[in-house]
Design a protein around this motif. Structure first.
Motif, PDB file in Angstrom:
ATOM      1  N   ASP A   1       0.855  -1.177   0.000  1.00 40.61           N
ATOM      2  CA  ASP A   1       0.000   0.000   0.000  1.00 40.61           C
ATOM      3  C   ASP A   1       0.898   1.235   0.000  1.00 40.61           C
ATOM      4  O   ASP A   1       1.447   1.606   1.037  1.00 40.61           O
ATOM      5  CB  ASP A   1      -0.900   0.000   1.227  1.00 40.61           C
ATOM      6  N   ASN A  18      -1.506   5.103  -7.037  1.00 46.75           N
ATOM      7  CA  ASN A  18      -1.727   4.325  -5.821  1.00 46.75           C
ATOM      8  C   ASN A  18      -1.615   2.845  -6.187  1.00 46.75           C
ATOM      9  O   ASN A  18      -2.149   2.423  -7.210  1.00 46.75           O
ATOM     10  CB  ASN A  18      -3.116   4.599  -5.246  1.00 46.75           C
ATOM     11  N   HIS A  20      -1.036  -1.422  -4.520  1.00 47.55           N
ATOM     12  CA  HIS A  20      -0.909  -2.353  -3.405  1.00 47.55           C
ATOM     13  C   HIS A  20       0.373  -3.164  -3.540  1.00 47.55           C
ATOM     14  O   HIS A  20       1.083  -3.376  -2.583  1.00 47.55           O
ATOM     15  CB  HIS A  20      -2.131  -3.280  -3.336  1.00 47.55           C
ATOM     16  N   ASN A  21       0.638  -3.647  -4.755  1.00 43.33           N
ATOM     17  CA  ASN A  21       1.871  -4.377  -5.057  1.00 43.33           C
ATOM     18  C   ASN A  21       2.528  -3.709  -6.259  1.00 43.33           C
ATOM     19  O   ASN A  21       1.850  -3.368  -7.230  1.00 43.33           O
ATOM     20  CB  ASN A  21       1.581  -5.846  -5.413  1.00 43.33           C
ATOM     21  N   TYR A  22       3.835  -3.564  -6.194  1.00 39.12           N
ATOM     22  CA  TYR A  22       4.568  -2.948  -7.302  1.00 39.12           C
ATOM     23  C   TYR A  22       5.504  -3.985  -7.892  1.00 39.12           C
ATOM     24  O   TYR A  22       6.298  -4.579  -7.171  1.00 39.12           O
ATOM     25  CB  TYR A  22       5.355  -1.735  -6.802  1.00 39.12           C
TER      26      TYR A  22
END
Length: 158
Positions: A1, A18, A20-22
């Motif tokens: 996040d 924005n 959650h996982n990159y």
């Protein structure tokens, strides 16, 4: 996040992401079929290096031979440099020995780098360096024997 901000503060033009996982995708490096980069010459054995006729393989082969030859060559070279006078310090001959050692390995490593790029013939230059240092070692070992003393005295007196 997390949030990712892209843009410059002066223009006040931002892109905010924005997530959650990159994740990033890394593509493997594509090699040509005739490229020297396919073969890692540092991983090959000495006999495989001798059989491989690329500039990098030849440079690595002669570099390894130089590493093998350098041990007895440097030991033969430092014998006359280890003799010190009681009035000199014990460390008086260390500087010339270190300089000779440093020049030897800097020459050898620069020849390896240039031969790997195909600019030099590694066989010729590695033989020149090793033979030159061997002749220097013979001269230094014979410098203080009886024949050389008589020869130096003869030329100094005349």
């Amino acid at each position: 996040d997390a949030n990712r901000y892209e843009g410059t503060a002066q223009l006040k033009d931002f892109r905010i992401s924005n997530f959650h996982n990159y994740m990033g995708i890394i593509k493997p490096k594509e090699l040509d079929s005739n490229s020297d980069e396919k073969i890692d010459v540092q991983q090959l054995s000495l006999t495989d290096l001798y059989k491989t006729k690329t500039p990098k393989a030849e440079a690595e082969f002669y570099w390894r031979l130089t590493l093998i030859i350098s041990v007895p060559l440097m030991a033969f070279l430092v014998i006359p440099l280890s003799v010190s006078n009681p009035r000199q310090g014990r460390l008086a001959q260390i500087l010339p020995a270190l300089l000779l050692y440093l020049v030897y390995f800097l020459l050898a490593s620069s020849i390896k780098a240039n031969a790997g790029k195909g600019r030099l013939d590694p066989a010729l230059w590695f033989y020149i360096i090793n033979l030159g240092y061997f002749i220097l070692a013979i001269i230094l070992n014979c410098w203080d024997n009886l024949f050389m003393r008589k020869l130096r005295l003869k030329y100094i007196a005349s």
